[in-house]
Scaffold this motif. Structure first.
Motif, mmCIF file in Angstrom:
data_model
loop_
_atom_site.group_PDB
_atom_site.id
_atom_site.type_symbol
_atom_site.label_atom_id
_atom_site.label_comp_id
_atom_site.label_asym_id
_atom_site.label_seq_id
_atom_site.Cartn_x
_atom_site.Cartn_y
_atom_site.Cartn_z
ATOM 1 N N HIS A 11 6.704 64.352 95.301
ATOM 2 C CA HIS A 11 7.789 63.368 95.332
ATOM 3 C C HIS A 11 7.723 62.440 96.540
ATOM 4 O O HIS A 11 8.373 61.403 96.555
ATOM 5 C CB HIS A 11 9.154 64.070 95.278
ATOM 6 C CG HIS A 11 9.465 64.894 96.492
ATOM 7 N ND1 HIS A 11 8.913 66.142 96.692
ATOM 8 C CD2 HIS A 11 10.257 64.636 97.562
ATOM 9 C CE1 HIS A 11 9.371 66.625 97.826
ATOM 10 N NE2 HIS A 11 10.179 65.743 98.380
ATOM 11 N N GLU B 214 9.500 63.292 87.870
ATOM 12 C CA GLU B 214 9.771 64.717 87.651
ATOM 13 C C GLU B 214 8.534 65.470 87.171
ATOM 14 O O GLU B 214 8.486 66.695 87.232
ATOM 15 C CB GLU B 214 10.901 64.878 86.636
ATOM 16 C CG GLU B 214 12.243 64.324 87.129
ATOM 17 C CD GLU B 214 13.342 64.535 86.120
ATOM 18 O OE1 GLU B 214 13.055 65.105 85.029
ATOM 19 O OE2 GLU B 214 14.490 64.127 86.392
ATOM 20 N N ARG B 215 7.561 64.722 86.695
ATOM 21 C CA ARG B 215 6.360 65.395 86.162
ATOM 22 C C ARG B 215 5.557 66.085 87.257
ATOM 23 O O ARG B 215 4.887 67.085 87.015
ATOM 24 C CB ARG B 215 5.500 64.372 85.420
ATOM 25 C CG ARG B 215 4.322 64.986 84.700
ATOM 26 C CD ARG B 215 3.569 63.942 83.908
ATOM 27 N NE ARG B 215 2.457 64.515 83.177
ATOM 28 C CZ ARG B 215 1.608 63.815 82.440
ATOM 29 N NH1 ARG B 215 1.764 62.499 82.316
ATOM 30 N NH2 ARG B 215 0.611 64.412 81.806
ATOM 31 N N TYR B 216 5.579 65.512 88.473
ATOM 32 C CA TYR B 216 4.839 66.081 89.601
ATOM 33 C C TYR B 216 5.825 66.324 90.746
ATOM 34 O O TYR B 216 5.823 65.603 91.749
ATOM 35 C CB TYR B 216 3.729 65.134 90.051
ATOM 36 C CG TYR B 216 2.822 64.678 88.927
ATOM 37 C CD1 TYR B 216 1.867 65.544 88.385
ATOM 38 C CD2 TYR B 216 2.932 63.390 88.397
ATOM 39 C CE1 TYR B 216 1.041 65.128 87.355
ATOM 40 C CE2 TYR B 216 2.100 62.971 87.369
ATOM 41 C CZ TYR B 216 1.164 63.842 86.853
ATOM 42 O OH TYR B 216 0.341 63.432 85.827
ATOM 43 N N TYR C 19 5.088 59.456 89.997
ATOM 44 C CA TYR C 19 5.152 60.900 90.208
ATOM 45 C C TYR C 19 6.375 61.514 89.519
ATOM 46 O O TYR C 19 6.243 62.446 88.728
ATOM 47 C CB TYR C 19 5.133 61.187 91.709
ATOM 48 C CG TYR C 19 3.986 60.473 92.391
ATOM 49 C CD1 TYR C 19 2.678 60.915 92.227
ATOM 50 C CD2 TYR C 19 4.198 59.304 93.117
ATOM 51 C CE1 TYR C 19 1.615 60.232 92.795
ATOM 52 C CE2 TYR C 19 3.146 58.621 93.694
ATOM 53 C CZ TYR C 19 1.849 59.080 93.530
ATOM 54 O OH TYR C 19 0.809 58.399 94.084
#
Length: 225
Positions: free
Chosen positions: A172, A166-168, A164
């Motif tokens: 987190h 920093e892209r999502y 997951y």
């Protein structure tokens, strides 16, 4: 007389063995040859009780639906009956998720499946729902329950936090969902069931008439979580 070398068969024993095999390995694992081997008998012995594999599947499916409690219809307010039936229905299917695709085809000629449909439809019509709407509610509940039992939302997320990153950013904590699978999935089902019943209650008041207050002592959603 000496005891027979081949284990004696009954419909109940065949159904139990088939259910255990499906639970453990899925629908694709079931064959008459494999089932006979599990039972310690020759394949043709099964045909004294079931003509085809599909008949065995139907019997397994019906044995699971027979676990669902529909006694609430006709004895409780339709909202509470629908709620308790939904919880019982999901509990039975969630215990045997591998048979759900077969169950999703509908009751066919299965006695327990037809008895469940009869109790639900009859209870809703007796409560004032028009027959067409009672049919729609029964179908809606089947879609909702079988869909919830087909898979786990929580287990759909992998436990690796790096997936997951920093892209999502809003996911987190998604890697932790699997460890809370039961509470997530059951909580989502109860929330959906309550929302569904609330919506149906408003539809009832618009199309049928005023609703009586629910009896005191109605279980809260938290009782089922």
């Amino acid at each position: 007389m000496p005891r027979p070398r081949e284990a004696l068969l009954s419909r109940e024993r065949i159904i139990a063995a088939a259910a255990a095999l499906i639970d453990a390995e899925g629908l694709a694992a079931l064959s008459t040859r494999r089932l006979a081997a599990e039972l310690g008998v020759r394949g043709p012995s099964l045909y004294h009780h079931f003509a085809t594999k599909d008949e065995i599947l139907d019997a397994v499916a019906d044995s699971i639906i027979a676990e669902v409690d529909v006694s609430f219809f006709g004895t409780l307010d339709w909202r509470e009956a629908l709620r308790r039936w939904g919880l019982s229905y999901r509990a039975a299917l969630a215990t045997h998720p591998n048979i759900v695709p077969h169950l999703a085809r509908g009751p066919g000629r299965r006695p327990a499946g037809l008895a469940m449909a009869n109790a639900v439809y009859g209870g809703l019509v007796a409560a004032g729902w028009p027959p067409a709407r009672a049919t729609h509610i029964g179908a809606l509940m089947r879609y909702f329950v079988t869909g919830s039992a087909l898979g786990s939302f929580a287990r759909g997320f992998v436990e690796d936090p790096d997936v997951y990153g920093e892209r999502y950013p809003h996911l987190h904590q998604a890697h932790r969902l699997a460890e809370h699978q039961r509470s997530v999935d059951e909580g989502a089902f109860v929330l959906g069931l309550e929302a569904l019943i609330d919506g149906l209650s408003r539809t009832y008041e618009r199309t049928v008439g005023p609703l009586p207050p629910l009896a005191a002592g109605r279980p809260s959603s938290s009782d089922s979580e």
